[in-house]
Scaffold this active site. Structure first.
Site, PDB file in Angstrom:
ATOM      1  N   ASP A   1     -79.885   8.688 120.926  1.00  0.00           N
ATOM      2  CA  ASP A   1     -78.433   8.620 121.676  1.00  0.00           C
ATOM      3  C   ASP A   1     -77.609   9.576 121.002  1.00  0.00           C
ATOM      4  O   ASP A   1     -77.075  10.516 121.306  1.00  0.00           O
ATOM      5  CB  ASP A   1     -78.171   7.296 122.091  1.00  0.00           C
ATOM      6  CG  ASP A   1     -77.529   7.082 123.253  1.00  0.00           C
ATOM      7  OD1 ASP A   1     -77.792   8.118 124.093  1.00  0.00           O
ATOM      8  OD2 ASP A   1     -76.843   6.321 123.567  1.00  0.00           O
TER       9      ASP A   1
ATOM     10  N   ASP B   1     -77.968   2.479 129.174  1.00  0.00           N
ATOM     11  CA  ASP B   1     -77.140   1.511 128.300  1.00  0.00           C
ATOM     12  C   ASP B   1     -77.160   0.436 128.904  1.00  0.00           C
ATOM     13  O   ASP B   1     -76.537  -0.716 127.970  1.00  0.00           O
ATOM     14  CB  ASP B   1     -75.785   2.126 127.969  1.00  0.00           C
ATOM     15  CG  ASP B   1     -75.720   3.815 127.560  1.00  0.00           C
ATOM     16  OD1 ASP B   1     -76.742   3.895 126.743  1.00  0.00           O
ATOM     17  OD2 ASP B   1     -75.090   4.438 128.071  1.00  0.00           O
TER      18      ASP B   1
END
Length: 430
Positions: free
Chosen positions: A216, A263
Site C-alpha cells: 500500500d 482496506d
C-alpha cells in the site's frame, strides 16, 4: 449563465465529517457481521460423529458455508499478485478507452453482485422468518454425471425471492451507476469475503498484513498507480459517500470520499480469525459450546477496536494533509499489535502462535491427501514401467531361448537326415 456553486468552508467541513462517519460505518459493520458469519459450529472433540443419515436430514439453515483457507505461501504471494493486477489495470486504463473497460467490469461485477447480495439478503431475512414461525420449504438440487455428483445446492423460496430482488438491483446499478446501489454491492462483497475467506493461522495473517503494508505504501506514495486506478475503476470495489450530502443544490454533481474494499476485507479476515481463536479458547474449556456466541471475546474486541482506531487515524491524517492515504499503513500495525499485546497481557502468546484454524487443518489434510494420491500415482506409474520393462526382458529372454531351441531342433533334424556309415566297411573274402 449560472455560477458554479461554491459552498462555504464551514459547510464543506461539516459535509466531510458526515462522509467520514458514513465511510467508517460502512467499514466496521461488514467486519463485525462477516466475522460472526465466519464462525462454524463448535465440534466437541470427544463427541462421537453422527450417522450419515442424520447429516443428510439436517436443515439447510444448519449448513456450514464452505470457506477458502489462505496458507502461509498464499500470504507471501498475495502482494505480488496484487501488484501485477493493479499495474495491469493501470496500463489498461491508460491505453484503452476506460468507457469500454468499465462496461465489461460492470457486467462482471453485476453478476457477482447478484450472488453476493442474494446470500447477504437471505442471511438478514431468515432469522426474522424463523422468529415469526413461518415454515419455509427447502429444496435440494443435485446434478450428476455417470453417477458422479458434480453440483449440489440447497435453497429455499427466500433464496429465489432475494435473487430476483438482486437481479433488479444489479440492473439498476448497471444502467444508472447509482452510488447507493454501488455501496450495497460493496458491503455485500465485503461481508461475503470476510465470511468465506479464512486465514489458517496468526502467522499467515501477520505476514499478509505486513506484505500489504509495504504494498500500500509503495503504490500510493511511490507512484500514481493506486490513485489513478481508484478514480477510473467504475465498479463496486469501494464504498463511497458524497463529500457534501446535505445542503447541495439540486442538479449539482456529487464529489465523493471513498474507501477501498481491500482496506475492509484484508483486516476483516484477520479480525474474524481473532473471533475464531476466542471460540477455540472457549471451546477447549466448554466442549459443549456448539453454536453459542456467548463466550469471552478478548482478541476479537481488541482487534476490532484497533481497526476502528486505525481507520480513524487514516481519516485524520488524510483530512489534515488533504492527500490520499494508504489505509493499511495504519490498519496493519494496529491489528497486529492488538493481538500481540493481548497475548502478552493474558500470557497466551504461545497459544496465539501455535493456533491453527479448523479450516487450516482441513486444508492441510486435503493437501496431504492430494500429495499422497499423487505420490501413489507416481509409484504406480514407476511400478507399471518396471513391469513393462520386466515383461520386455522376459519376452526377449523367451525369444532367445526359443531361438536356441529351434537351432538345436534344426541341427538334430539335419543329423537325422544324414546317412550313417557302416562299421568295418565292406566284408573281405577269405
Amino acid at each position: 449563465m449560472t455560477e458554479k456553486y461554491k459552498p462555504s468552508p464551514e459547510v464543506v467541513e461539516q459535509g466531510l465529517y458526515v462522509a467520514y462517519a458514513a465511510l467508517s460505518t460502512m467499514a466496521v459493520l461488514p467486519i463485525y457481521f462477516g466475522s460472526f458469519g465466519s464462525l462454524k459450529k463448535w465440534k466437541n472433540p470427544n463427541e462421537k460423529s453422527k450417522k450419515k443419515k442424520e447429516e443428510d436430514d439436517s436443515d439447510s439453515d444448519d449448513e456450514e458455508s464452505v470457506s477458502e483457507s489462505m496458507s502461509l505461501e498464499d500470504a507471501y504471494m498475495f502482494p505480488l499478485f496484487g501488484s501485477i493486477t493493479l499495474f495491469g489495470l493501470y496500463l489498461v486504463f491508460r491505453f484503452i478507452d476506460k468507457t469500454y473497460v468499465n462496461y465489461l467490469l460492470s457486467a462482471y461485477f453485476g453478476i457477482l453482485g447478484v450472488m453476493a447480495t442474494t446470500q447477504v439478503g437471505v442471511n438478514c431475512v431468515a432469522p426474522f422468518v424463523k422468529l415469526l414461525g413461518i415454515n419455509v420449504e427447502k429444496w435440494h438440487l443435485i446434478l450428476t454425471k455417470k453417477k458422479k455428483e458434480i453440483f449440489s445446492s440447497k435453497f429455499t423460496i427466500l433464496h429465489l425471492i432475494m435473487m430476483a430482488a438482486s437481479v433488479v438491483l444489479s440492473g439498476y446499478y448497471i444502467l444508472t451507476k447509482n452510488w447507493i446501489a454501488s455501496n450495497a454491492f460493496g458491503i455485500a462483497f465485503s461481508i461475503n469475503a470476510i465470511q468465506l475467506l479464512s486465514l489458517d493461522s496468526f502467522q499467515t495473517g501477520m505476514i499478509l498484513l505486513s506484505g500489504l503494508f509495504v504494498y500500500d505504501i509503495f503504490w500510493v506514495f511511490g507512484t500514481e498507480v493506486m490513485v489513478s486506478v481508484a478514480k477510473n475503476f467504475d465498479a463496486p470495489v469501494k464504498v463511497i459517500f458524497p463529500r457534501l450530502f446535505f445542503g447541495l443544490p439540486a442538479g449539482e454533481p456529487y464529489q465523493f470520499a471513498m474507501l477501498g474494499l481491500g482496506d475492509i476485507v484484508i483486516p476483516g479476515v484477520f479480525v474474524a480469525l481473532c473471533l475464531r481463536f476466542d471460540q477455540h479458547l472457549a471451546g477447549t474449556k466448554n466442549p459443549n459450546l456448539a453454536r453459542s456466541t456467548s463466550f469471552s471475546k478478548p482478541y476479537f474486541t481488541a482487534a476490532f477496536i484497533a481497526y476502528a482506531l486505525g481507520l480513524g487515524t487514516t481519516i485524520f491524517v488524510m483530512h489534515t494533509f488533504k492527500a490520499a492515504q494508504p489505509a493499511l499503513l495504519y490498519l496493519s500495525p494496529a491489528c497486529i499489535l492488538s493481538v500481540l499485546f493481548m497475548g502478552l497481557v493474558r500470557g497466551e502468546i504461545k497459544e496465539v502462535f501455535s493456533y491453527t484454524s479448523e479450516e487450516g487443518i482441513e486444508a492441510a489434510k486435503a493437501k496431504e491427501a492430494e500429495k499422497n494420491k499423487k505420490a501413489g500415482e507416481d509409484n504406480k506409474a514407476v511400478d507399471d514401467k518396471k513391469t513393462k520393462e520386466s515383461d520386455v526382458e522376459k519376452s526377449s529372454s523367451d525369444s532367445e531361448q526359443d531361438s536356441k531351441s529351434n537351432d538345436n531342433n534344426n541341427n538334430n533334424n539335419d543329423n537325422a537326415r544324414k546317412p550313417r556309415k557302416r562299421k568295418g566297411g565292406k566284408a573281405q573274402k577269405k
